[in-house]
Motif scaffolding. Structure first.
Motif, PDB file in Angstrom:
ATOM      1  N   ASP A  14      55.648  51.350  28.023  1.00 47.07           N
ATOM      2  CA  ASP A  14      55.896  52.602  27.311  1.00 47.07           C
ATOM      3  C   ASP A  14      54.617  53.133  26.699  1.00 47.07           C
ATOM      4  O   ASP A  14      54.505  54.301  26.361  1.00 47.07           O
ATOM      5  CB  ASP A  14      56.930  52.384  26.207  1.00 47.07           C
ATOM      6  CG  ASP A  14      58.345  52.430  26.770  1.00 47.07           C
ATOM      7  OD1 ASP A  14      58.481  52.834  27.952  1.00 47.07           O
ATOM      8  OD2 ASP A  14      59.280  52.053  26.052  1.00 47.07           O
ATOM      9  N   ARG A  15      53.664  52.266  26.490  1.00 49.70           N
ATOM     10  CA  ARG A  15      52.412  52.696  25.863  1.00 49.70           C
ATOM     11  C   ARG A  15      51.287  52.896  26.865  1.00 49.70           C
ATOM     12  O   ARG A  15      50.233  53.393  26.537  1.00 49.70           O
ATOM     13  CB  ARG A  15      52.013  51.666  24.810  1.00 49.70           C
ATOM     14  CG  ARG A  15      52.852  51.810  23.557  1.00 49.70           C
ATOM     15  CD  ARG A  15      52.994  50.536  22.778  1.00 49.70           C
ATOM     16  NE  ARG A  15      53.806  50.772  21.571  1.00 49.70           N
ATOM     17  CZ  ARG A  15      55.142  50.791  21.579  1.00 49.70           C
ATOM     18  NH1 ARG A  15      55.795  50.569  22.697  1.00 49.70           N
ATOM     19  NH2 ARG A  15      55.796  51.036  20.457  1.00 49.70           N
ATOM     20  N   LEU A  16      51.478  52.442  28.082  1.00 46.79           N
ATOM     21  CA  LEU A  16      50.409  52.576  29.082  1.00 46.79           C
ATOM     22  C   LEU A  16      50.823  53.382  30.314  1.00 46.79           C
ATOM     23  O   LEU A  16      49.986  53.949  30.985  1.00 46.79           O
ATOM     24  CB  LEU A  16      49.933  51.185  29.533  1.00 46.79           C
ATOM     25  CG  LEU A  16      49.162  50.405  28.486  1.00 46.79           C
ATOM     26  CD1 LEU A  16      48.873  49.001  28.988  1.00 46.79           C
ATOM     27  CD2 LEU A  16      47.858  51.105  28.130  1.00 46.79           C
ATOM     28  N   ARG A  17      52.129  53.394  30.602  1.00 44.02           N
ATOM     29  CA  ARG A  17      52.658  54.105  31.765  1.00 44.02           C
ATOM     30  C   ARG A  17      51.916  53.694  33.033  1.00 44.02           C
ATOM     31  O   ARG A  17      51.309  54.506  33.710  1.00 44.02           O
ATOM     32  CB  ARG A  17      52.549  55.640  31.607  1.00 44.02           C
ATOM     33  CG  ARG A  17      53.069  56.194  30.334  1.00 44.02           C
ATOM     34  CD  ARG A  17      54.513  56.322  30.168  1.00 44.02           C
ATOM     35  NE  ARG A  17      55.336  56.732  31.293  1.00 44.02           N
ATOM     36  CZ  ARG A  17      56.644  56.888  31.130  1.00 44.02           C
ATOM     37  NH1 ARG A  17      57.208  56.691  29.962  1.00 44.02           N
ATOM     38  NH2 ARG A  17      57.381  57.237  32.149  1.00 44.02           N
ATOM     39  N   ARG A  19      53.503  51.760  35.338  1.00 43.01           N
ATOM     40  CA  ARG A  19      54.503  51.216  36.245  1.00 43.01           C
ATOM     41  C   ARG A  19      54.290  51.713  37.677  1.00 43.01           C
ATOM     42  O   ARG A  19      54.404  50.949  38.634  1.00 43.01           O
ATOM     43  CB  ARG A  19      55.902  51.554  35.770  1.00 43.01           C
ATOM     44  CG  ARG A  19      56.969  50.708  36.450  1.00 43.01           C
ATOM     45  CD  ARG A  19      58.334  51.111  35.957  1.00 43.01           C
ATOM     46  NE  ARG A  19      58.465  50.892  34.531  1.00 43.01           N
ATOM     47  CZ  ARG A  19      59.302  49.998  33.994  1.00 43.01           C
ATOM     48  NH1 ARG A  19      60.046  49.264  34.773  1.00 43.01           N
ATOM     49  NH2 ARG A  19      59.376  49.866  32.700  1.00 43.01           N
ATOM     50  N   GLY A  20      53.954  52.975  37.807  1.00 47.75           N
ATOM     51  CA  GLY A  20      53.757  53.529  39.153  1.00 47.75           C
ATOM     52  C   GLY A  20      52.662  52.800  39.885  1.00 47.75           C
ATOM     53  O   GLY A  20      52.817  52.327  41.019  1.00 47.75           O
ATOM     54  N   ALA A  21      51.523  52.680  39.208  1.00 49.26           N
ATOM     55  CA  ALA A  21      50.388  52.003  39.820  1.00 49.26           C
ATOM     56  C   ALA A  21      50.724  50.546  40.091  1.00 49.26           C
ATOM     57  O   ALA A  21      50.373  49.993  41.142  1.00 49.26           O
ATOM     58  CB  ALA A  21      49.168  52.100  38.908  1.00 49.26           C
ATOM     59  N   LYS A  24      52.888  50.125  43.105  1.00 49.00           N
ATOM     60  CA  LYS A  24      52.074  50.296  44.301  1.00 49.00           C
ATOM     61  C   LYS A  24      51.346  48.989  44.610  1.00 49.00           C
ATOM     62  O   LYS A  24      51.283  48.551  45.746  1.00 49.00           O
ATOM     63  CB  LYS A  24      51.062  51.394  44.053  1.00 49.00           C
ATOM     64  CG  LYS A  24      50.898  52.356  45.209  1.00 49.00           C
ATOM     65  CD  LYS A  24      50.127  53.504  44.643  1.00 49.00           C
ATOM     66  CE  LYS A  24      49.455  54.419  45.560  1.00 49.00           C
ATOM     67  NZ  LYS A  24      48.694  55.409  44.805  1.00 49.00           N
ATOM     68  N   TRP A 187       6.198  32.526  39.188  1.00 47.10           N
ATOM     69  CA  TRP A 187       7.167  33.335  38.442  1.00 47.10           C
ATOM     70  C   TRP A 187       8.529  32.648  38.383  1.00 47.10           C
ATOM     71  O   TRP A 187       9.188  32.639  37.358  1.00 47.10           O
ATOM     72  CB  TRP A 187       7.318  34.726  39.093  1.00 47.10           C
ATOM     73  CG  TRP A 187       6.207  35.662  38.767  1.00 47.10           C
ATOM     74  CD1 TRP A 187       5.306  35.540  37.737  1.00 47.10           C
ATOM     75  CD2 TRP A 187       5.864  36.867  39.456  1.00 47.10           C
ATOM     76  NE1 TRP A 187       4.426  36.603  37.762  1.00 47.10           N
ATOM     77  CE2 TRP A 187       4.749  37.434  38.798  1.00 47.10           C
ATOM     78  CE3 TRP A 187       6.387  37.530  40.559  1.00 47.10           C
ATOM     79  CZ2 TRP A 187       4.154  38.625  39.208  1.00 47.10           C
ATOM     80  CZ3 TRP A 187       5.797  38.720  40.960  1.00 47.10           C
ATOM     81  CH2 TRP A 187       4.688  39.263  40.295  1.00 47.10           C
ATOM     82  N   GLY A 190       7.854  29.071  36.624  1.00 54.36           N
ATOM     83  CA  GLY A 190       7.135  29.099  35.353  1.00 54.36           C
ATOM     84  C   GLY A 190       5.805  28.365  35.402  1.00 54.36           C
ATOM     85  O   GLY A 190       5.269  28.000  34.361  1.00 54.36           O
ATOM     86  N   ARG A 201      15.640  27.504  33.167  1.00 62.06           N
ATOM     87  CA  ARG A 201      15.806  28.771  33.886  1.00 62.06           C
ATOM     88  C   ARG A 201      16.925  28.696  34.893  1.00 62.06           C
ATOM     89  O   ARG A 201      17.758  29.603  34.985  1.00 62.06           O
ATOM     90  CB  ARG A 201      14.511  29.122  34.622  1.00 62.06           C
ATOM     91  CG  ARG A 201      13.498  29.709  33.707  1.00 62.06           C
ATOM     92  CD  ARG A 201      12.297  30.152  34.465  1.00 62.06           C
ATOM     93  NE  ARG A 201      11.288  30.587  33.507  1.00 62.06           N
ATOM     94  CZ  ARG A 201      10.159  31.137  33.823  1.00 62.06           C
ATOM     95  NH1 ARG A 201       9.849  31.300  35.085  1.00 62.06           N
ATOM     96  NH2 ARG A 201       9.316  31.510  32.892  1.00 62.06           N
ATOM     97  N   ASP A 305      17.394  22.375  56.307  1.00 65.98           N
ATOM     98  CA  ASP A 305      16.690  21.096  56.360  1.00 65.98           C
ATOM     99  C   ASP A 305      16.426  20.697  57.811  1.00 65.98           C
ATOM    100  O   ASP A 305      15.338  20.233  58.152  1.00 65.98           O
ATOM    101  CB  ASP A 305      17.527  20.029  55.654  1.00 65.98           C
ATOM    102  CG  ASP A 305      16.725  18.782  55.331  1.00 65.98           C
ATOM    103  OD1 ASP A 305      15.704  18.925  54.628  1.00 65.98           O
ATOM    104  OD2 ASP A 305      17.094  17.699  55.790  1.00 65.98           O
TER     105      ASP A 305
END
Lengths: 457, 312
Positions: A14-17, A19-21, A24, A187, A190, A201, A305
Motif C-alpha cells: 500500500d505504501r510502495l505500489r 505489485r504490478g512490477a 511481472k 605499482w 609496492g 593490498r 602454469d
C-alpha cells in the motif's frame, strides 16, 4: 499465504505500489534444462562466498610482518610466522568452526569458478551469445576474469609457501612486460617482491574492490537476463523464437532455487567436513628462497602454469626491451585465448552473415565454425592445463619429465587444430547429409533455426 | 520570453517508444519554459573555466608525481573541481530552457488506481536550444584532462624503478657467506658433494640474494668462471630461477643438476649452471666466491649477470 504475512505484505505494498512490477517478475518463465542451473550454481556459490568470507575477515590479518605463533598447533608453537599465516593457523585450529568456514569458503570458491567455466561453455557451444545477448556474454567474460583474479588472490592470502611462490611468479610476469613491466610491477606490489605491501593490498582487493565489482556486475548480468529473457532448447510444439516454455519463477522455480541453494550448501558442508581443502598448515609459511617439491597453482590456473612449462626457452634482447618466454606464455598467449572468446560472437555473425534475434539454442555440431574453432580451442586449454601436472605425471608413471613435457608440447600444438578441422568437416558433412526438405519441415514445425544456418553454410 | 513547449515535447515522441498504459505516471507536464538569452560572455566563461579545470587537473597530476608541496596540488584539485562544476552549470543554463514542470503523484492507498511501472518516454521532453556545439567539446575535453590528472596518484603506489636496482643484490665485495642462522661458513663446512642454501651476511631472507653453495664432485667445466671456484670444488649460484623467479631448490645428485620445482628448468652445476631443460633461457648467475683472511667464504663482488627473470 498466512493472514499475518498477507497483512504485512499488503500494508507494505500500500505504501510502495509495486505489485504490478512484482507480478511481472514472478511470472518470468524459466525453461527447464539441467545446464541452465550452472549459472545459478555460480550465483549461489557467490552468495556462500560472501557469507563465509565475511566470517573469515573477522579473524584474518592482512599483513606479512613476522609475529610469534602461540596456538594449539605443535608444529609452529612459539615460532615466528607471517601475521597472515599465523592468523589463518589460529582461525583454523583455535577458533571453533574456523576450519569449517575456511574449507567452506575454499570449496565454494572452487565450485564458483567451475560453475562459471561450465556456464560459459554452455553459452558458447549452444549459441546463447548470439544477438541480442552479445553484450551480456561480454559482461560474463568480465565476471569470469574477476572470478579468476579473486581465486588467485584468495589462494595467495594465507601466505603459505605455495602462495608466496605463486605471488613471485605473478611478480616476475609483471616485470616481464616490455617497457612498462618494472614500473607496473612496483605499482602493484609496492616495490620489489617480497614487499610488506603486497598482502595488505591484495587483502583489500579480495574483500572490497573485487567483490564489489563482482556483485555489481553480476546484478547487471542478471538485469540483462531478465530483460532479454532466457534462451531455450528447441522443443516441438512451441515457437521458440516468440515464446518461452518453462516454469514460472513463483512457485516452481523459486522452490527449485531454494532447494538447489540449500543442497549445494549441504554438499559443501559434507565436503568441508571430510576433504582437507587447502589446509595450508602442512605447506608451511612462505619463507623467501624456499619452496616445496610440488609447486602447483589451483586448477583454474593450470592452463597458465602449463603454458609457462611448455613454451621453450627464449629471451630476445632488443635495444632497451627484452621479450621473454615468460611474457609470451604468461600474458600474450592467455591474451589470445581471451581475445578469441571476446570476438567470437562477432566472428560467427560475420562468417555466416547472420542478423536478427536468436533465442533458440543449437547443437554445436550443427555449426561447423563453432564445432571446429570452439571445441579446438577448448581442447587446447585442456591440454595446457594437463601440462601443469607434468612433474606429477612423471613421478607417478616413471616416464622422464623431458618425455612428458615433449608429449604435451606436441599434442598441444597439433591435436587442437587437427580436432578442430576434423569436427568442422564432420559438422559440414552432417549438415549436407540432412535432406533439405527435412530441414525445411523441421524449421517450420519447431522453428529450429539451425536449418537456416545449414542453407547458408 | 516565456513559451509553453508542451507541443514540442509531444512531437518528440517517436514511433519507437514503447506503448504506455495511458497512466500519467511517466509523463512530464511542462508548465513554463524560458529560453536562455543569447550571451557571448557565457561562451567565453565556459571556455575559460574549461581551460582552468583542465590545467588544474594536469597541475594536480604533475605536482603529485613530483612530490611538490601539498598546498600546490591540493589547491589545484579544489580549483579544478570548482571550475569544472561552474563550467557545467553555465553550460546547462546557456543551452537548455529554464523549465518548470508538474509530475503527477502516485496515490498509494486508493484501491482503484492501477499499479503502474511504465517507464517514462525515452525521448527527453526538454530539448536543448540549438547553439554552437563546440562548447560541449571544450567541456568534455576539459573533464577528460581533469580526470587524467586525477589518475596521477597511481604513480605513488610504488617506487620508480631506478637504473640497475633490479640487477642489484645484497652481495658486495667482502660480504661473508652465512647460513640461515647467520653463521659464516668456512670451505671445510661443506663436505664433498654437499649443498647449502646461503645468504649474504646481514641480509638473511633477502630473496633476490639467495644462493646455492655446492661442492662439485668433478672439476668445473666451461662456462663456469674458474677463478670463482674455491678449492677447485666450491661454487655458488643464484638460487632465483632465471625463468619466473622461483627458488631453484632441488639438487639432483646423479647428474649434479639444480632443478626448479615450479616449471622444471634444469641447470648443469658443473658447466656454469647453464639451462639443460625447461623454459629458462639463461644460466643461473655465478657468485664471485673467495675466501677472506680469516678463512671464511666471502663474495668478491655482486653478481655480474642479471639475477632472476628477464624484465621488460
Amino acid at each position: 499465504m498466512t493472514p499475518l504475512f498477507a497483512l504485512l505484505f499488503d500494508s507494505i505494498d500500500d505504501r510502495l505500489r509495486l505489485r504490478g512490477a512484482a507480478d511481472k517478475a514472478v511470472n518470468k518463465v524459466f525453461p527447464h534444462h539441467w545446464s541452465f542451473l550452472l549459472g545459478e550454481v555460480a550465483l549461489v556459490s557467490l552468495g556462500i562466498l560472501v557469507l563465509t568470507g565475511t566470517y573469515l575477515t573477522f579473524f584474518y590479518r592482512g599483513s606479512s610482518e613476522l609475529v610469534t605463533y602461540n596456538g594449539s598447533l605443535e608444529l609452529y608453537n612459539g615460532r615466528m610466522l607471517p601475521a597472515a599465516y599465523e592468523s589463518v593457523m589460529r582461525l583454523s585450529y583455535d577458533v571453533p568452526g574456523g576450519l569449517l568456514f575456511r574449507r567452506l569458503h575454499r570449496g565454494a570458491s572452487h565450485l564458483f569458478i567451475a560453475a562459471t567455466v561450465l556456464h560459459m561453455l554452455r553459452i558458447l557451444f549452444t549459441g546463447a551469445f548470439r544477438t541480442p545477448r552479445e553484450f551480456n556474454y561480454l559482461i560474463g567474460i568480465v565476471l569470469f576474469t574477476l572470478a579468476l583474479a579473486e581465486g588467485f588472490i584468495g589462494y595467495s592470502l594465507p601466505y603459505d609457501s605455495l602462495a608466496g611462490t605463486g605471488l613471485r611468479i605473478a611478480y616476475s610476469t609483471a616485470l616481464a612486460v616490455p617497457l612498462v613491466g618494472p614500473q607496473v610491477a612496483y605499482w602493484v606490489f609496492g616495490g620489489e617482491f617480497p614487499t610488506g605491501d603486497v598482502i595488505p593490498r591484495f587483502y583489500v582487493l579480495h574483500v572490497m574492490l573485487l567483490p564489489a565489482l563482482l556483485l555489481g556486475i553480476t546484478g547487471v548480468h542478471l538485469f540483462f537476463l531478465v530483460r532479454q529473457r532466457h534462451t531455450q532448447f528447441p522443443r516441438r510444439g512451441i515457437d521458440g523464437h516468440n515464446f518461452i516454455l518453462g516454469k514460472p519463477l513463483w512457485p516452481a522455480q523459486f522452490a527449485e532455487t531454494v532447494t538447489l541453494s540449500l543442497w549445494m550448501f549441504g554438499l559443501l558442508a559434507v565436503a568441508a567436513t571430510v576433504v582437507p581443502w587447502s589446509d595450508v598448515a602442512l605447506s608451511g609459511p612462505y619463507v623467501p628462497g624456499e619452496v616445496g617439491n610440488n609447486a602447483q597453482p589451483d586448477w583454474f590456473m593450470f592452463w597458465l602454469d602449463g603454458m609457462l612449462r611448455m613454451l621453450p626457452a627464449f629471451e630476445i634482447d632488443l635495444p632497451g626491451v627484452t621479450i621473454s618466454a615468460l611474457f609470451v606464455a604468461g600474458l600474450v598467449l592467455p591474451g589470445l585465448v581471451f581475445g578469441a572468446l571476446i570476438i567470437y560472437p562477432w566472428l560467427e555473425k560475420r562468417w555466416y552473415r547472420l542478423d536478427g534475434d536468436w533465442h533458440v539454442l543449437q547443437n554445436p555440431l550443427d555449426i561447423p565454425l563453432r564445432a571446429g574453432f570452439g571445441l579446438g580451442t577448448f581442447l587446447a586449454v585442456l591440454l595446457m592445463s594437463a601440462a601443469a601436472t607434468s612433474d606429477q605425471l612423471s613421478r607417478i608413471t616413471g616416464i622422464p619429465i623431458e618425455t612428458v613435457l615433449w608429449f604435451f608440447r606436441i599434442t598441444t600444438l597439433f591435436l587442437p587444430p587437427l580436432l578442430g578441422f576434423a569436427l568442422a568437416r564432420w559438422s559440414r558433412r552432417r549438415l549436407d547429409r540432412r535432406d533439405l526438405e527435412v530441414a525445411r519441415r523441421e524449421s517450420t514445425e519447431s522453428q529450429e533455426l539451425h536449418g537456416v544456418v545449414a542453407e547458408r553454410v | 520570453m516565456s513559451t509553453t513547449r508542451d507541443d514540442e515535447s509531444e512531437a518528440g515522441v517517436g514511433p519507437s517508444s514503447r506503448p504506455t498504459s495511458g497512466s500519467p505516471a511517466g509523463e512530464l507536464q511542462i508548465v513554463s519554459s524560458e529560453d536562455p538569452p543569447p550571451s557571448q560572455i557565457n561562451d567565453a566563461l565556459v571556455l575559460g573555466l574549461s581551460i582552468v579545470a583542465a590545467v588544474s587537473g594536469i597541475v594536480f597530476g604533475v605536482a603529485i608525481t613530483l612530490d611538490a608541496p601539498m598546498l600546490l596540488y591540493g589547491s589545484a584539485l579544489a580549483i579544478g573541481l570548482f571550475a569544472l562544476g561552474y563550467a557545467v552549470r553555465r553550460y546547462f543554463t546557456d543551452r537548455f530552457p529554464l523549465v518548470e514542470a508538474v509530475e503527477p503523484r502516485l496515490r498509494f492507498t486508493d484501491p482503484d488506481i492501477e499499479d503502474d511501472d511504465a517507464a517514462p518516454t525515452s525521448i527527453p521532453a526538454i530539448q536543448p536550444v540549438p547553439r554552437r556545439p563546440f562548447l560541449q567539446w571544450a567541456l568534455l575535453g576539459s573533464a577528460g584532462a581533469f580526470l587524467l590528472g586525477l589518475l596521477a596518484p597511481i604513480s605513488t603506489l610504488g617506487p620508480r624503478p631506478r637504473a640497475g636496482q633490479i640487477r642489484q643484490t645484497a652481495w658486495r665485495e667482502g660480504t661473508r657467506v652465512v647460513n640461515t642462522e647467520g653463521r659464516p661458513i668456512r670451505p671445510d663446512d661443506i663436505a664433498a658433494g654437499g649443498v647449502a642454501y646461503v645468504w649474504p651476511e646481514g641480509a638473511v631472507g633477502n630473496e633476490k640474494s639467495s644462493v646455492v653453495l655446492l661442492s662439485l664432485g668433478r672439476p668445473a667445466l666451461e662456462p663456469t668462471i674458474l677463478d670463482w671456484v674455491v678449492e677447485d670444488r666450491l661454487v655458488a649460484y643464484s638460487k632465483v630461477c632465471t625463468h619466473a623467479g622461483c627458488p631453484v631448490a632441488l639438487y639432483r645428485q646423479q647428474d649434479e643438476a639444480l632443478f626448479c620445482p615450479c616449471h622444471q628448468s634444469t641447470f648443469d652445476t658443473v658447466r656454469g649452471a647453464v639451462p639443460t631443460f625447461g623454459p629458462a633461457a639463461r644460466a643461473l648467475p655465478q657468485l664471485p666466491l673467495g675466501v677472506d683472511r680469516d678463512g671464511y667464504l666471502v663474495a668478491l663482488g655482486d653478481f655480474e649477470e642479471l639475477v632472476g627473470p628477464a624484465y621488460g
